[in-house]
Design an enzyme around this catalytic site. Structure first.
Site, PDB file in Angstrom:
ATOM      1  N   THR A  29       0.843  -1.196   0.000  1.00 13.07           N
ATOM      2  CA  THR A  29       0.000   0.000   0.000  1.00 13.07           C
ATOM      3  C   THR A  29       0.877   1.245   0.000  1.00 13.07           C
ATOM      4  O   THR A  29       2.007   1.202   0.477  1.00 13.07           O
ATOM      5  CB  THR A  29      -0.859  -0.045   1.280  1.00 13.07           C
ATOM      6  OG1 THR A  29      -1.832  -1.064   1.121  1.00 13.07           O
ATOM      7  CG2 THR A  29      -1.555   1.271   1.572  1.00 13.07           C
TER       8      THR A  29
ATOM      9  N   GLY B 208     -10.419  -2.997   3.371  1.00 14.89           N
ATOM     10  CA  GLY B 208      -9.422  -2.928   4.439  1.00 14.89           C
ATOM     11  C   GLY B 208      -9.488  -1.618   5.207  1.00 14.89           C
ATOM     12  O   GLY B 208     -10.504  -0.905   5.191  1.00 14.89           O
TER      13      GLY B 208
ATOM     14  N   GLY C 116      -0.501  -2.427   6.230  1.00 18.38           N
ATOM     15  CA  GLY C 116      -0.369  -3.679   6.971  1.00 18.38           C
ATOM     16  C   GLY C 116      -1.651  -4.479   6.929  1.00 18.38           C
ATOM     17  O   GLY C 116      -2.499  -4.260   6.055  1.00 18.38           O
TER      18      GLY C 116
HETATM   19  N1  ASP Z   1      -3.724  -2.193   4.731  1.00 16.25           N
HETATM   20  C1  ASP Z   1      -4.056  -2.685   3.429  1.00 16.25           C
HETATM   21  C2  ASP Z   1      -5.331  -3.477   3.505  1.00 16.25           C
HETATM   22  O1  ASP Z   1      -5.503  -4.231   4.452  1.00 16.25           O
HETATM   23  C3  ASP Z   1      -2.999  -3.572   2.842  1.00 16.25           C
HETATM   24  C4  ASP Z   1      -1.645  -2.953   2.769  1.00 16.25           C
HETATM   25  O2  ASP Z   1      -1.272  -2.153   3.606  1.00 16.25           O
HETATM   26  O3  ASP Z   1      -0.929  -3.251   1.797  1.00 16.25           O
HETATM   27  O4  ASP Z   1      -6.115  -3.395   2.598  1.00 16.25           O
END
Ligand code: ASP
Length: 308
Positions: free
Chosen positions: A173, A203, A225
């Site tokens: 992300t 998310g 995360g």
């Molecule tokens: N936090 C993001 C999600 O759970 C994923 C990521 O941080 O890459 O959608």
């Protein structure tokens, strides 16, 4: 640092990615993209521009770069499509906009901003958000624009593994937090979510207070995360609240909340900035792609935990 100065902090995702697993050309590509994002945001801040413009500009660069799980290069859903989430928030007046599960907007962060500025709402989802985007003239992209072979390979691997989520998840992300020379802060986050997500899973990234938050009285925060844990901990709002109500330093607040995420079983990281000029990052993974720049001319990017 005084509030007459500016600062910009970005991330390109946290994950369990060791230096030895990263080919040299990928390492170089990641660092070049982080530098380009810092350049885009810094140019705005250095000329007296707003934090909200700077975080949008920095995130757009990372969305367009296939190294990251946002915009082009987003993770695939279980069904093999890309569904994108993003959010943006202005700490000067607590305006916020976000979108979840969109499929056709080239730069989801700009769609989140359009929701903030051109709708009466904060969060739009799926077909409705796609329709809002087209009606408001945002640049559209074909599914092929978002899809990359590496993300397809990650989905294939997950499906071959019975559809189970990989504990060594490569999150990827992207996000930015900034302080402008007027003393205002802003935050933005953009993501493709997690590989193999299904049933319209959303998310933390587009949820104001979970993955994204900004308040001039506290802090600007962008997270990356395991989103489910960040939602349960209200990570972004909680860091802001600890700074605002408890008077904790940014580092103390970020480390404390990340320790709580870890205690629940989640991994990831955060970037934080405040009107004081203070900024911080904190992560529990072996890598978090990240960078910072400020008015004193300093600029650095880092990928792994041993880079300080
Ligand atoms: N936090 C993001 C999600 O759970 C994923 C990521 O941080 O890459 O959608």
């Amino acid at each position: 640092m005084t509030t007459a100065q500016w600062s910009l902090v970005i991330h390109g995702g946290a994950g369990a990615i060791a230096r030895s697993q990263t080919p040299p050309d990928t390492d170089r590509g990641l660092r070049a993209a982080l530098n380009a994002a810092l350049e885009a945001g810094s140019a705005i801040l250095a000329s007296g521009g707003n934090a909200i413009d700077a975080v949008e500009a920095a995130v757009r660069v990372l969305e367009d770069d296939p190294h990251f799980n946002a915009g082009r290069g987003s993770a695939f859903t279980f069904e093999g499509v890309n569904e994108l989430d993003a959010a943006i928030m202005d700490g000067s007046d607590l305006r916020a906009g976000s979108i979840a599960g969109v499929t056709a907007t080239r730069n989801p962060v700009t769609l989140a901003r359009a929701v903030m500025e051109e709708s009466a709402h904060v969060l739009l989802g799926r077909e409705g958000a796609d329709a809002f985007s087209a009606e408001h003239g945002l640049e559209q992209a074909d599914p092929d624009w978002f899809a990359t072979p590496e993300r397809r390979r990650q989905l294939d691997e997950l499906l071959a593994n019975g559809g189970k989520f990989d504990v060594d998840m490569k999150y990827g992300t992207v996000g930015a937090v900034a302080l402008d020379s007027d003393g205002h802060i802003a935050a933005a986050t953009s993501t493709g979510g997690v590989t193999g997500k299904r049933w319209g899973r959303i998310g933390d990234s587009p949820l104001i207070g979970a993955g994204t938050y900004a308040d001039d009285r506290g802090a600007a925060v962008s997270c990356t995360g395991a989103g489910e844990f960040f939602i349960r901990e209200s990570v972004a709002f909680q860091i802001n609240a600890r700074v605002r109500f408890l008077g904790e330093s940014l580092q103390q607040a970020a480390d404390t909340v990340m320790a709580e995420v870890k205690a629940l079983g989640g991994t990831g990281g955060v970037i934080v900035a405040a009107p004081s000029g203070d900024w911080a990052w904190s992560f529990t993974t072996s890598s978090m792609y990240r960078g910072c720049a400020s008015a004193d001319g300093s600029r650095r990017v880092a990928l792994y935990d041993d880079e300080g």
